[in-house]
Design a protein around this motif. Structure first.
Motif, short mmCIF file in Angstrom:
data_model
loop_
_atom_site.label_atom_id
_atom_site.label_comp_id
_atom_site.label_asym_id
_atom_site.label_seq_id
_atom_site.Cartn_x
_atom_site.Cartn_y
_atom_site.Cartn_z
N UNK A 1 6.60 -56.10 34.91
CA UNK A 1 5.14 -56.07 34.85
C UNK A 1 4.67 -54.87 34.03
N UNK A 2 3.58 -55.04 33.30
CA UNK A 2 3.02 -53.96 32.48
C UNK A 2 2.70 -52.73 33.33
N UNK A 3 2.22 -52.95 34.53
CA UNK A 3 1.93 -51.80 35.41
C UNK A 3 3.21 -51.06 35.80
N UNK A 4 4.30 -51.77 35.97
CA UNK A 4 5.58 -51.13 36.30
C UNK A 4 6.08 -50.29 35.12
N UNK A 5 5.93 -50.82 33.91
CA UNK A 5 6.33 -50.06 32.72
C UNK A 5 5.47 -48.81 32.58
N UNK A 6 4.18 -48.95 32.87
CA UNK A 6 3.27 -47.81 32.80
C UNK A 6 3.63 -46.77 33.85
N UNK A 7 3.94 -47.23 35.05
CA UNK A 7 4.36 -46.32 36.12
C UNK A 7 5.60 -45.53 35.72
N UNK A 8 6.54 -46.18 35.08
CA UNK A 8 7.76 -45.51 34.65
C UNK A 8 7.46 -44.41 33.63
N UNK A 9 6.61 -44.72 32.65
CA UNK A 9 6.24 -43.72 31.64
C UNK A 9 5.46 -42.57 32.27
N UNK A 10 4.54 -42.89 33.17
CA UNK A 10 3.73 -41.85 33.82
C UNK A 10 4.59 -40.97 34.72
N UNK A 11 5.60 -41.55 35.34
CA UNK A 11 6.51 -40.78 36.20
C UNK A 11 7.29 -39.76 35.38
N UNK A 12 7.82 -40.19 34.25
CA UNK A 12 8.58 -39.27 33.39
C UNK A 12 7.70 -38.13 32.89
N UNK A 13 6.52 -38.46 32.39
CA UNK A 13 5.64 -37.41 31.86
C UNK A 13 5.12 -36.51 32.97
N UNK A 14 4.84 -37.09 34.12
CA UNK A 14 4.36 -36.29 35.25
C UNK A 14 5.38 -35.30 35.74
N UNK A 15 6.64 -35.72 35.82
CA UNK A 15 7.68 -34.82 36.31
C UNK A 15 8.05 -33.75 35.30
N UNK A 16 8.08 -34.08 34.01
CA UNK A 16 8.39 -33.03 33.03
C UNK A 16 7.27 -32.00 33.02
N UNK A 17 6.04 -32.45 33.23
CA UNK A 17 4.92 -31.51 33.32
C UNK A 17 5.05 -30.67 34.59
N UNK A 18 5.33 -31.32 35.71
CA UNK A 18 5.43 -30.62 37.00
C UNK A 18 6.54 -29.57 37.01
N UNK A 19 7.58 -29.78 36.23
CA UNK A 19 8.66 -28.79 36.16
C UNK A 19 8.24 -27.52 35.42
N UNK A 20 7.12 -27.57 34.72
CA UNK A 20 6.73 -26.46 33.85
C UNK A 20 5.44 -25.77 34.23
N UNK A 21 4.68 -26.30 35.15
CA UNK A 21 3.41 -25.66 35.51
C UNK A 21 3.59 -24.77 36.74
N UNK A 22 2.73 -23.77 36.89
CA UNK A 22 2.81 -22.92 38.09
C UNK A 22 2.54 -23.74 39.36
N UNK A 23 3.01 -23.24 40.49
CA UNK A 23 2.83 -23.93 41.77
C UNK A 23 1.36 -24.16 42.12
N UNK A 24 0.48 -23.34 41.62
CA UNK A 24 -0.96 -23.46 41.94
C UNK A 24 -1.60 -24.68 41.29
N UNK A 25 -0.92 -25.31 40.34
CA UNK A 25 -1.46 -26.43 39.57
C UNK A 25 -1.05 -27.75 40.22
#
Length: 132
Positions: A69-93
């Protein structure tokens, strides 16, 4: 490089054998973000500069014609970008998506993988900016 709680967790598990590490990440992150647990997203590689996630085309993520499903593909892309971002921002963010644009090229029948990367400059900006 500055570390936050998520990066510390990833670093603590980095010495475990890959199959065990991946199962641990899948279980832990699936509990933190229930939707990714439901989708059975697999965390293949977690580094501050790159995150790789994968999802099989299982029944609960299919559309009416058996494709991923298109939503599943979108979820996969958003998960990857969200986690790479989360690994790099301060805990307060708190990481929340602001906008998203996806072009779907063709139907997906098998396993899908998403790779999100950051340049060194992007990492530095996220770790040191007061504007986050």
């Amino acid at each position: 490089m500055k570390t936050n709680r998520l990066l510390k967790l990833v670093n603590m598990t980095s010495k475990l054998p890959k199959p065990i590490r991946t199962k641990l990440w899948n279980k832990a992150f699936g509990r933190i973000v229930p939707m990714v647990g439901t989708a059975k997203i697999q965390y293949i590689d977690m580094q501050p500069q790159q995150v790789i996630v994968r999802m099989d085309n299982h029944k609960s993520m299919q559309n009416h014609i058996g494709q991923m499903h298109a939503c599943a593909m979108t979820l996969l892309a958003e998960t990857a970008t969200g986690f790479v971002t989360a690994l790099n921002v301060p805990d307060r963010v708190i990481v929340l998506i602001k906008s998203l644009h996806i072009d779907f090229k063709r139907p997906i029948q098998g396993t899908m993988q998403a790779i999100a990367t950051l340049t060194h400059e992007q990492q530095q900006y996220m770790q040191n900016s007061d504007r986050l």
